[in-house]
Design an enzyme around this catalytic site. Structure first.
Site, PDB file in Angstrom:
ATOM      1  CG  HIS A 183       6.045 -39.232   4.522  1.00 35.60           C
ATOM      2  ND1 HIS A 183       6.281 -39.747   5.764  1.00 35.60           N
ATOM      3  CD2 HIS A 183       7.174 -38.614   4.132  1.00 35.60           C
ATOM      4  CE1 HIS A 183       7.511 -39.428   6.137  1.00 35.60           C
ATOM      5  NE2 HIS A 183       8.083 -38.743   5.156  1.00 35.60           N
ATOM      6  CG  HIS A 210      14.850 -42.256   1.502  1.00 35.80           C
ATOM      7  ND1 HIS A 210      14.227 -41.245   2.155  1.00 35.80           N
ATOM      8  CD2 HIS A 210      15.858 -42.651   2.323  1.00 35.80           C
ATOM      9  CE1 HIS A 210      14.830 -41.025   3.330  1.00 35.80           C
ATOM     10  NE2 HIS A 210      15.841 -41.864   3.446  1.00 35.80           N
ATOM     11  CG  ASP A 241      11.707 -35.886  -1.989  1.00 32.28           C
ATOM     12  OD1 ASP A 241      11.525 -36.947  -1.372  1.00 32.28           O
ATOM     13  OD2 ASP A 241      12.734 -35.194  -1.866  1.00 32.28           O
TER      14      ASP A 241
END
Ligand code: SDX
Length: 435
Positions: A307, A268, A363
């Site tokens: 994702h 995450h 990210d």
């Protein structure tokens, strides 16, 4: 015949059921009428990790994973990043509308007056070792604020909710900066209420002996944009935790700490720190191919890729890549960028990643940018938690105000032993059972 139903035939009994659609979904509780007899509990859904389960109705954030669309309260995140400040977007997420100039002025003043921490809070931080991970310090200190504001447990009081929301938004940058200063052994820097939210955060991080910190406006704006992009993302793992913990009417400080704990996981929000480790491990651009081959062979994941919802390029990653370029113009770049660009180029052409619809996510580029700004990798997830506190609070507030919501308590499919009797110790098998 009503077309807004799905018809189910239970071949165990031959009975047929019309289940009405509810906004394109089927209510799981409507399945409970499907029984083999009056003693039967009825049919449940089985959905580990909630791959296909809506846990709530929400009006805050909309994502179209196939088209790579992200909107906060209907506004495309690209437009918000270009035209708004983070606190303006925080107001939007919490109140549903963008503020007027006067509303924004009052909102900024309200948050700014909550940036200080009780002096006792600093003693919590003093207890951590110098090499304590900033996320552990952040999570613990946010939770500890529950003891500083005991009235926050009255979550059903709108005014008490409003005050705690402002306290948390105002204080999380201060807590984050203090964890950073603690890890360096530097004195804490008090908030400077003349500065913007992002510039004040930079002040508390990097001010040394100069009388007043001067934030580089390009870096401050880049940080503000990153905060906007990380503010909310509908029912992600940490938001699910915020809602679940909040559903028991725990106070928002404890719920936010729990959500931050979920965010810290490498799958995450912890991924941005792992991306930097991955780029360090690859080392040079000419070793990217070998690394990609090792991932395809099942040796680890491409951190910052993939994702649960986006099966297209994460719209946030595209903006972060642009913002990183602006930061590099000031900081002089980051040698890891060429490795990241080569990794993206190869992955986007490789059938393994194309077939699995694995694209760069939020990210992938954020860590490279943060590192160029002077942040250490251990701080990256804390930088995610600061803006996501707004999203968690907006979702928590929506949950508390939702008449349909109650304490979250999923069911299970039991796979253990049927009833059995305890065997006295002297009659138990001598076989050693490893725990
Ligand atoms: C965030 O939910 C959110 O909105 C989160 C977030 C937010 O704003 O809150 O967007 C923030 O958490 C972004 C994600 C950051 N995490 C990472 O970058 C870690 C690397 N990514 C993966 O771990 C993964 O992609 C997840 C966790 C993000 C999504 O996992 P899913 O949806 O459970 O998908 P999966 O694991 O079932 O993968 C499907 C297939 C599998 O292959 P097969 O078993 O079918 O052969 O794709 C493979 C996976 O092995 N796969 C990857 C991969 N991600 C998935 N293979 C290599 N590298 C990867 N990164």
């Amino acid at each position: 015949m009503d077309k807004e139903v799905v018809n189910i035939v239970d071949r165990r009994t031959g009975a047929a059921y019309d289940l009405p659609f509810f906004k394109g979904a089927v209510r799981a509780m409507d399945l409970r009428q499907i029984k083999t007899g009056p003693e039967d509990f009825g049919v449940m859904t089985y959905d580990p990790a909630f791959l296909n389960t809506a846990s709530c109705q929400s009006a805050i954030t909309f994502i179209d994973g196939d088209k790579g669309i992200l909107r906060y309260r209907g506004y495309p995140v690209e437009q918000l990043a270009e035209n708004c400040t983070f606190l303006e977007v925080a107001y939007l997420l919490l109140n549903g509308e963008l503020p007027s100039a006067l509303e924004l002025k009052q909102w900024v003043e309200a948050i700014t007056t909550h940036t200080m921490l009780h002096e006792t809070t600093k003693k919590f931080l003093e207890g951590f070792r110098h090499n304590a991970h900033p996320m552990g310090m952040f999570i613990s200190t946010v939770a500890a604020l529950s003891t500083v504001y005991p009235e926050s447990r009255h979550v059903l009081d709108p005014e008490i909710r409003r005050l705690q929301i402002r306290r948390l938004i105002g204080k999380v940058p201060t807590i984050a900066a203090y964890t950073y200063r603690h890890s360096l052994g530097f004195p804490y820097v008090y908030p400077d209420n003349d500065l913007s939210y992002a510039a004040n955060f930079m002040n508390m991080l990097w001010k040394m002996v100069e009388p007043k910190y001067q934030a580089n406006p390009v870096l401050a704006r880049a940080l503000d944009i990153l905060f906007i992009l990380h503010a909310d993302h509908e029912q992600n793992c940490s938001t699910n935790v915020m809602r679940a913990v909040g559903s028991s009417q725990a106070d928002p400080f404890l719920a936010t700490a729990a959500a931050a704990a979920a965010l810290s996981g490498p799958l995450h929000g912890g991924a941005n720190e792992e991306v930097l480790r991955m780029l360090d491990e690859i080392g040079t651009k000419d070793r990217v191919h070998a690394y990609v081959d090792s991932v395809k062979a099942g040796k680890g994941k491409l951190m910052g890729f993939g994702h649960r919802v986006y099966k297209n390029y994460d719209p946030r990653a595209r903006i972060i890549k642009w913002a990183a370029g602006k930061v590099f113009e000031v900081t002089g770049g980051n040698p890891k960028l060429e490795i990241a660009l080569e990794l993206e180029r190869i992955a986007l052409e490789d059938e393994y990643f194309i077939k699995r619809k694995l694209y760069p996510n939020v990210d992938f580029y954020s860590g490279i940018m943060y590192q160029a700004m002077g942040f250490r990798p251990e701080m990256f997830t804390v930088l995610f938690a600061i803006p996501r506190t707004v999203g968690w609070l907006a979702q928590w507030q929506e949950m508390i105000e939702d008449p349909e919501q109650k304490i979250a308590r999923p069911r299970q499919i039991y796979t253990g032993y049927e009833a059995r009797n305890v065997v006295p110790m002297e009659k138990r098998a001598a076989a050693a059972v490893t725990a």
